[in-house]
Scaffold this motif. Structure first.
Motif, short mmCIF file in Angstrom:
data_model
loop_
_atom_site.label_atom_id
_atom_site.label_comp_id
_atom_site.label_asym_id
_atom_site.label_seq_id
_atom_site.Cartn_x
_atom_site.Cartn_y
_atom_site.Cartn_z
N MET A 328 45.56 37.12 47.48
CA MET A 328 45.33 36.87 46.06
C MET A 328 46.00 37.98 45.25
SD MET A 328 41.73 36.44 44.00
CE MET A 328 41.26 38.13 44.31
N PRO A 329 46.81 37.63 44.26
CA PRO A 329 47.40 38.67 43.41
C PRO A 329 46.30 39.46 42.72
CG PRO A 329 48.39 36.50 43.00
CD PRO A 329 47.18 36.27 43.85
N ARG A 330 46.61 40.69 42.34
CA ARG A 330 45.60 41.49 41.65
C ARG A 330 45.15 40.75 40.40
NH1 ARG A 330 43.71 46.68 41.79
NH2 ARG A 330 42.98 47.58 39.82
N PRO A 331 43.87 40.45 40.30
CA PRO A 331 43.42 39.56 39.22
C PRO A 331 43.15 40.31 37.92
CG PRO A 331 41.58 40.10 40.65
CD PRO A 331 42.79 40.78 41.24
N ARG A 332 43.08 39.53 36.82
CA ARG A 332 42.60 40.08 35.55
C ARG A 332 41.11 40.35 35.65
NH1 ARG A 332 42.19 37.26 31.37
NH2 ARG A 332 42.09 35.24 32.45
N GLY A 333 40.40 39.47 36.38
CA GLY A 333 39.00 39.75 36.63
C GLY A 333 38.02 38.68 36.22
N GLN A 334 38.47 37.50 35.81
CA GLN A 334 37.50 36.46 35.48
C GLN A 334 36.85 35.93 36.76
OE1 GLN A 334 38.45 32.31 34.58
NE2 GLN A 334 37.55 32.62 32.54
N VAL A 335 35.53 35.90 36.78
CA VAL A 335 34.79 35.40 37.94
C VAL A 335 34.00 34.18 37.49
CG1 VAL A 335 33.03 35.91 39.66
CG2 VAL A 335 34.60 37.71 38.91
N VAL A 357 30.03 32.26 34.45
CA VAL A 357 31.35 32.81 34.17
C VAL A 357 31.18 34.25 33.69
CG1 VAL A 357 33.47 32.65 32.80
CG2 VAL A 357 32.31 30.56 33.56
N ALA A 358 31.91 35.17 34.34
CA ALA A 358 31.98 36.57 33.91
C ALA A 358 33.39 36.82 33.41
CB ALA A 358 31.63 37.51 35.07
N GLU A 359 33.53 37.16 32.15
CA GLU A 359 34.84 37.28 31.53
C GLU A 359 35.48 38.62 31.85
OE1 GLU A 359 36.44 34.97 30.23
OE2 GLU A 359 34.87 33.45 29.92
N PRO A 360 36.82 38.67 31.89
CA PRO A 360 37.53 39.92 32.22
C PRO A 360 37.19 41.03 31.24
CG PRO A 360 39.01 38.03 32.27
CD PRO A 360 37.73 37.55 31.68
N GLY A 361 37.00 42.23 31.78
CA GLY A 361 36.77 43.40 30.95
C GLY A 361 35.41 43.47 30.31
N GLN A 362 34.53 42.52 30.61
CA GLN A 362 33.20 42.51 30.01
C GLN A 362 32.13 42.75 31.06
OE1 GLN A 362 32.50 38.97 27.70
NE2 GLN A 362 34.26 39.31 26.35
N ALA A 520 36.78 48.81 30.91
CA ALA A 520 37.95 47.95 31.14
C ALA A 520 37.89 47.21 32.47
CB ALA A 520 39.24 48.76 31.03
N ARG A 521 36.70 47.06 33.02
CA ARG A 521 36.56 46.30 34.26
C ARG A 521 35.61 45.13 34.03
NH1 ARG A 521 37.08 51.59 36.33
NH2 ARG A 521 38.65 51.74 37.98
N THR A 522 35.82 44.07 34.80
CA THR A 522 34.84 43.00 34.83
C THR A 522 33.65 43.48 35.64
OG1 THR A 522 36.60 41.34 34.77
CG2 THR A 522 34.41 40.60 35.49
N THR A 523 32.52 43.62 35.01
CA THR A 523 31.35 44.21 35.67
C THR A 523 30.23 43.19 35.72
OG1 THR A 523 31.95 46.39 34.78
CG2 THR A 523 29.71 46.12 35.67
#
Length: 603
Positions: A328-335, A357-362, A520-523
């Motif tokens: 998997m390419p390094r993701p933006r972070g949406q889960v 849904v967990a949004e990127p960077g949030q 700046a991470r999806t947490t």
């Protein structure tokens, strides 16, 4: 068949080493037979026709054969040991790799002691089986065959006696094999139970002492020790039953030789040298024959160990990716969880059509009662398990369609139960990114607010953390784990009750580090203390495997639903604690809120 598989795998792989050992054993057998054969000439040269030259010649040959036999024994021993050590090492590597390819459910089904026992006993069982077979053929069988040949050359009739003893002994021991297998299997079970209770007591010694469980644990351990002892004695008795049979048959054979040879020498005037040569051959053949008679019984324990190894190696490897699956390419972070179904046991669902849904960077917080499925969500993101229905997606990519390693490389986990490996502080932080430079490790420790207390240790970053990190406090272990996560620098961060077990002062330090780590991470955060998640971008209430509410703290409070009940129930509890300790009470809203059990609560 275990033996056939061993011969075709490890035996074939190391055939050169075994061939060399076989050559040495052949020389040993030939020297042994030569010594028996020379007894004819030695006795005749000394007692029948005394000849100094013949005595010197026979003595010289005996010495030469003895030197060759000793050197061959040394060569055989070294060669077999090297091959055996290589087999153990290879099989332990294969077994360890196979264990690493098991998913989390394998470790929940099998006790650590059982896995460890299979790991060690299996590899040694493979070595022991091959060693026993090779030495039985190369040393014992060849010695027996050559000594029988000596006896046949000296006197064919006496040779028949030697050829009859061995088959009779082997037939007599066949009945012992089945019993030995049963005893060994029972002994293995008792041994695993003993290892299990010992491991649990050693690792949980604080609980044992806190609850004064020493008498209970002592009784349980002693019972298992007694079981192991009883089975060991039964196995020894079973294996020892082959010896009386060989003693009896061997004694009858030698007695018959003495009777027959004595008659030939006294009554018929034959040379005593033949008698001594045959008698020496039979006496030297006695031990090899006895070992061969016990071969099948002694093989049982080794074969059982090898069978355990093959059971482990043949087990499915669910944590291993199929060939050709891309990273998997390094993701933006949406889960995203899309209608996910999952249960640890058949018919017992933990997640029931979960959508999330967990949004990127949030920061997305998961709250709710225990058993609702929050930790299972973390397990599925890490691909410790795969969903049984629906899909877990990262940036829209189903995690089952890419490699597990690439998914896990994109995720950092900090949990309440921090696991530190035996080693130094530096090594434990460095596990976040193997091969990281010293400067990066120190930078990660600084970011985690761990550098100062690390440098306060006498050895600094070289300080040993102890088993499971027991040389450190809870807050120190937690900050090292956060430093490890900083070093990994993954775009997705999972926090599973990361501050739940800490005191207020340690929690404040750890929370500072976590706030920096979340930037700046999806947490995705699991928390029972709701005050730690009020600033989350989104809070999801998870109950019975579903998200029943979601929104910001303010939105959920205004909605007066389940989160509202949880929050003010916890708020009222903490306000009560403040009054009990003399702290000023906080003003609570006058509204009533639903408590977690559905009743109304005056907040």
């Amino acid at each position: 068949m275990v033996l056939r598989r061993l011969l075709l795998s490890d035996g074939r792989k190391h055939w050169r080493g075994y061939a060399l050992a076989f050559l040495f054993m052949g020389l040993m057998a030939a020297c042994t037979a030569g010594l028996a054969y020379l007894m004819n000439d030695a006795v005749n040269a000394i007692f029948v026709q005394p000849t100094p030259a013949a005595v010197w010649a026979v003595s010289g040959v005996v010495m030469a054969l003895s030197i060759i036999k000793g050197a061959s024994a040394y060569g055989q021993s070294i060669t077999m040991a090297r091959v055996g050590n290589r087999i153990v090492a290879d099989n332990q590597k294969r077994a360890f790799d196979q264990i690493l390819m098991q998913d989390a459910s394998y470790f929940s089904r099998h006790h650590t002691a059982e896995i460890s026992t299979r790991f060690t006993m299996g590899a040694n069982g493979a070595r022991g089986t091959l060693d026993l077979v090779v030495t039985s053929i190369g040393r014992d069988f060849l010695s027996l065959a050559m000594l029988a040949a000596v006896a046949f050359v000296q006197d064919p009739f006496l040779a028949v006696i030697a050829l009859v003893v061995m088959p009779a002994a082997v037939i007599g021991t066949r009945k012992l094999i089945k019993r030995a297998r049963s005893i060994f299997a029972t002994g293995f079970t008792s041994g695993v139970k003993l290892s299990s209770i010992a491991m649990e007591v050693f690792q949980g010694v604080r609980t044992v002492k806190a609850y004064t469980l020493e008498p209970e644990m002592r009784t349980r351990a002693h019972n298992f020790i007694d079981d192991v002892e009883v089975n060991a004695n039964r196995l020894v008795r079973t294996q020892a039953k082959s010896s009386p049979l060989m003693e009896t048959l061997g004694g009858l054979a030698i007695g018959g030789v003495i009777l027959y040879a004595g008659y030939n020498v006294i009554e018929l005037g034959r040379s005593p040298g033949q008698f001594f040569s045959v008698l020496t051959a039979l006496l030297l053949a006695y031990e090899p024959a006895k070992r061969l008679a016990r071969l099948h019984v002694e093989l049982v324990s080794h074969v059982m160990g090898a069978r355990m190894l093959f059971e482990l190696l043949d087990a499915p490897a669910p944590d291993q990716d199929a060939p050709g699956i891309p990273d998997m390419p390094r993701p933006r972070g949406q889960v995203e969880f899309r209608a996910v179904e999952f249960g640890y046991r058949p018919g017992e669902h933990v997640l029931r059509g979960l959508d999330l849904v967990a949004e990127p960077g949030q920061t997305t917080a998961l709250v709710g009662q225990s058993g609702g499925g929050k930790s299972t969500i973390i397990n599925l993101i890490e691909r410790f398990y795969d969903p049984q229905g629906g899909a877990v997606l990262i940036d829209g990519v189903d995690t089952r369609t890419v490699t597990r390693s690439s998914v896990r490389a994109s995720v950092a986990l900090v949990s309440q139960d921090v696991y530190l490996f035996s080693g130094s502080v530096r090594e434990n932080i460095g596990f976040g990114r193997p091969g990281a430079a010293e400067a990066d490790i120190i930078a990660a420790a600084r970011a985690a607010h761990a550098h100062d207390f690390i440098m306060g240790f006498e050895k600094g970053y070289d300080t040993a953390v102890g088993e499971h990190g027991t040389q450190l406090s809870g807050g120190q272990r937690q900050r090292i784990a956060i430093a490890r996560a900083f070093l990994k620098n993954a775009p997705i961060l999972l926090l599973d009750e990361a501050t739940a077990a800490l005191d207020s002062e340690s929690e404040a330090e750890v929370q500072k580090a976590l706030n920096e780590l979340q930037h700046a991470r999806t947490t995705i955060v699991i928390a029972h203390r709701l005050q730690t998640v009020v600033r989350a971008h989104r809070i999801c209430v998870v109950e019975h495997g579903r998200v029943v509410e979601s929104g910001t703290h303010e939105e959920l409070i205004a909605r007066r639903g389940r989160y509202y009940g949880f929050y003010y129930a916890q708020f009222a509890h903490e306000q009560g604690e403040g009054r009990a300790t003399g702290e000023p009470a906080m003003d609570a809203p006058a509204d009533t809120a639903p408590a977690p059990d559905g009743t109304r609560l005056r907040a």
